[in-house]
Design an enzyme around this catalytic site. Structure first.
Site, PDB file in Angstrom:
ATOM      1  N   THR A  99      38.225  -5.240 -60.795  1.00  0.00           N
ATOM      2  CA  THR A  99      38.526  -3.832 -60.906  1.00  0.00           C
ATOM      3  C   THR A  99      39.357  -3.652 -59.477  1.00  0.00           C
ATOM      4  OG1 THR A  99      36.509  -3.265 -61.885  1.00  0.00           O
ATOM      5  CG2 THR A  99      37.689  -1.525 -60.574  1.00  0.00           C
ATOM      6  N   LYS A 174      38.459   2.504 -66.194  1.00  0.00           N
ATOM      7  CA  LYS A 174      37.346   2.067 -65.666  1.00  0.00           C
ATOM      8  C   LYS A 174      36.999   2.886 -64.490  1.00  0.00           C
ATOM      9  CE  LYS A 174      34.595  -0.882 -63.417  1.00  0.00           C
ATOM     10  NZ  LYS A 174      34.083  -2.457 -63.508  1.00  0.00           N
ATOM     11  N   LYS A 242      33.764   0.611 -52.977  1.00  0.00           N
ATOM     12  CA  LYS A 242      35.196   0.272 -53.280  1.00  0.00           C
ATOM     13  C   LYS A 242      35.591   0.873 -54.656  1.00  0.00           C
ATOM     14  CE  LYS A 242      35.585  -3.332 -56.123  1.00  0.00           C
ATOM     15  NZ  LYS A 242      36.256  -3.228 -57.329  1.00  0.00           N
TER      16      LYS A 242
HETATM   17  P1  NA7 Z   1      30.992 -10.810 -56.308  1.00  0.00           P
HETATM   18  O1  NA7 Z   1      29.696 -11.172 -56.792  1.00  0.00           O
HETATM   19  O2  NA7 Z   1      31.245 -10.309 -54.896  1.00  0.00           O
HETATM   20  O3  NA7 Z   1      32.146 -11.853 -56.418  1.00  0.00           O
HETATM   21  C1  NA7 Z   1      33.311 -11.811 -55.937  1.00  0.00           C
HETATM   22  C2  NA7 Z   1      34.168 -13.122 -56.300  1.00  0.00           C
HETATM   23  O4  NA7 Z   1      35.486 -12.938 -55.715  1.00  0.00           O
HETATM   24  C3  NA7 Z   1      33.481 -14.578 -55.477  1.00  0.00           C
HETATM   25  O5  NA7 Z   1      33.737 -15.565 -56.539  1.00  0.00           O
HETATM   26  C4  NA7 Z   1      34.547 -14.666 -54.337  1.00  0.00           C
HETATM   27  O6  NA7 Z   1      34.326 -15.877 -53.775  1.00  0.00           O
HETATM   28  C5  NA7 Z   1      35.407 -14.202 -54.886  1.00  0.00           C
HETATM   29  N1  NA7 Z   1      36.585 -13.587 -53.474  1.00  0.00           N
HETATM   30  C6  NA7 Z   1      36.523 -12.539 -52.863  1.00  0.00           C
HETATM   31  N2  NA7 Z   1      37.335 -12.555 -51.995  1.00  0.00           N
HETATM   32  C7  NA7 Z   1      38.180 -13.856 -52.154  1.00  0.00           C
HETATM   33  C8  NA7 Z   1      39.240 -14.211 -51.264  1.00  0.00           C
HETATM   34  N3  NA7 Z   1      39.863 -13.595 -50.448  1.00  0.00           N
HETATM   35  N4  NA7 Z   1      39.839 -15.247 -52.007  1.00  0.00           N
HETATM   36  C9  NA7 Z   1      39.167 -16.184 -53.078  1.00  0.00           C
HETATM   37  N5  NA7 Z   1      38.219 -15.497 -53.486  1.00  0.00           N
HETATM   38  C10 NA7 Z   1      37.572 -14.397 -53.182  1.00  0.00           C
HETATM   39  O7  NA7 Z   1      31.679  -9.768 -57.460  1.00  0.00           O
HETATM   40  P2  NA7 Z   1      31.183  -9.349 -58.734  1.00  0.00           P
HETATM   41  O8  NA7 Z   1      31.454 -10.740 -59.688  1.00  0.00           O
HETATM   42  O9  NA7 Z   1      29.978  -8.541 -58.877  1.00  0.00           O
HETATM   43  O10 NA7 Z   1      32.430  -8.409 -59.191  1.00  0.00           O
HETATM   44  C11 NA7 Z   1      33.801  -8.845 -59.410  1.00  0.00           C
HETATM   45  C12 NA7 Z   1      34.467  -7.826 -59.879  1.00  0.00           C
HETATM   46  O11 NA7 Z   1      34.121  -7.042 -60.996  1.00  0.00           O
HETATM   47  C13 NA7 Z   1      34.716  -6.828 -58.751  1.00  0.00           C
HETATM   48  O12 NA7 Z   1      36.199  -6.098 -58.797  1.00  0.00           O
HETATM   49  C14 NA7 Z   1      33.753  -5.560 -59.493  1.00  0.00           C
HETATM   50  O13 NA7 Z   1      34.177  -4.378 -59.091  1.00  0.00           O
HETATM   51  C15 NA7 Z   1      33.892  -5.899 -60.912  1.00  0.00           C
HETATM   52  P3  NA7 Z   1      33.201 -16.646 -52.914  1.00  0.00           P
HETATM   53  O14 NA7 Z   1      31.878 -16.996 -53.845  1.00  0.00           O
HETATM   54  O15 NA7 Z   1      32.821 -15.365 -52.059  1.00  0.00           O
HETATM   55  O16 NA7 Z   1      33.938 -17.552 -52.133  1.00  0.00           O
END
Ligand code: NA7
Length: 293
Positions: A99, A174, A242
């Site tokens: 999102t 959404k 957010k």
């Molecule tokens: P989470 O559990 O906070 O997971 C976020 C994922 O995004 C996680 O795999 C993170 O990797 C990844 N992430 C976040 N920032 C980065 C950057 N800068 N580069 C690469 N990867 C990143 O969120 P949810 O699964 O609860 O939600 C995901 C979406 O669905 C969100 O938009 C919600 O609002 C709805 P990490 O494991 O931290 O290395």
């Protein structure tokens, strides 16, 4: 969409991990990437290919799914060094299920289309449990034929696929839903705190809500968790904040007056400031309890 289509999934967080797992269980040819590599361990031990960069994943994938936190993450993963764009195949499909703002989706779509690939936005409605059960609602926006083509893929992760219209409209849907979710959560928490401060028993309040026209699965689930003081995250305060920021930004652009949502945002922001950002959104009750006693 054949199960032989090569799917690359990026973002194995709370939502992404079970979603990717369901794709694997449905028999799709899956590969994954996660910034924090250890979160991909369980996939590796099941024989799923784990890539070392978004670029490597993109080079090997026909369809790339992104399920990451926010717009910054989307931009980093697409356009950063060793990002998706540097490995994207012609005619590949990039699906953003995170999102993020409508504008971020449109910018991502432009960047993907410049590489002669295709883009669909598909945020989901539903939290951790529906993600695990494969019962999410997938809100899809973009080319309708492409969304139809992706239907078997979406149905491995969700039980409902709702086509919302052109790119940007799935995000608008959404945010409409999450505006309501945030508002319901906040006012429900306020009702519980108010009622208890008047000397009412929480069980009585919950029973009364459940037995009348205000009955709602959300109130039942969150009411039970608040009663048990269980704030393990399903949908965390950080992500609700957010989304409320995205709602209010979008509302400002169209000059939509949302006074209640502004107040909810303040309360959720206050909850985050108390250190509850990584807890479930039901933790909004903690700010109320703290300042009311
Ligand atoms: P989470 O559990 O906070 O997971 C976020 C994922 O995004 C996680 O795999 C993170 O990797 C990844 N992430 C976040 N920032 C980065 C950057 N800068 N580069 C690469 N990867 C990143 O969120 P949810 O699964 O609860 O939600 C995901 C979406 O669905 C969100 O938009 C919600 O609002 C709805 P990490 O494991 O931290 O290395």
């Amino acid at each position: 969409m054949e199960t032989t289509t090569k799917i690359g999934f990026i973002g194995l967080g709370t939502m992404g991990k079970p979603m990717a797992w369901n794709l694997h269980q449905a028999g799709f040819d899956l590969g994954v990437y996660n910034r924090t590599r250890k979160k991909a361990k369980s996939f590796k031990s099941e024989g799923v290919k784990v890539y070392g960069s978004p670029k490597k994943l993109a080079k090997a994938s026909d369809v790339i799914i992104m399920m990451v936190t926010d717009s910054d993450a989307l931009v980093d993963l697409l356009m950063g060094a060793k990002g998706i764009l540097s490995g994207l195949q012609r005619d590949a499909i990039v699906i953003n299920m995170s999102t993020v703002s409508r504008e971020s989706n449109l910018e991502a779509a432009d960047a993907v289309q410049l590489e002669k690939a295709r883009f669909v936005e598909a945020p989901v409605s539903g939290t951790k449990k529906p993600a695990e059960d494969g019962t999410l609602t997938v809100l899809a926006g973009g080319d309708k034929n492409l969304v139809d083509e992706l239907d078997p893929l979406f149905r491995a992760m969700g039980d409902t696929v709702l086509y919302c219209g052109e790119l940007g409209q799935a995000t608008n849907m959404k945010l409409t839903i999450n505006l309501l979710l945030g508002g319901m959560m906040q006012v429900f928490a306020e009702a519980l705190v108010f009622g208890q401060k008047q000397g009412l028993d929480i069980d009585g309040i919950l029973e009364n809500i459940s037995s009348g026209p205000l009955q709602s699965p959300l109130f039942e689930i969150k009411g039970q968790l608040i009663k048990e003081r269980n704030f393990e995250k399903n949908f965390p305060v950080d992500l609700l904040l957010k989304d409320l920021n995205l709602v209010l930004d979008a509302a400002q652009q169209k000059q939509v007056f949302l006074p209640a949502v502004s107040a909810v945002r303040e309360a959720v922001n206050g909850t985050q400031s108390l250190g509850h950002g990584d807890e479930d959104m039901a933790a909004v009750v903690k700010l109320l309890e703290k300042v009311s006693s």
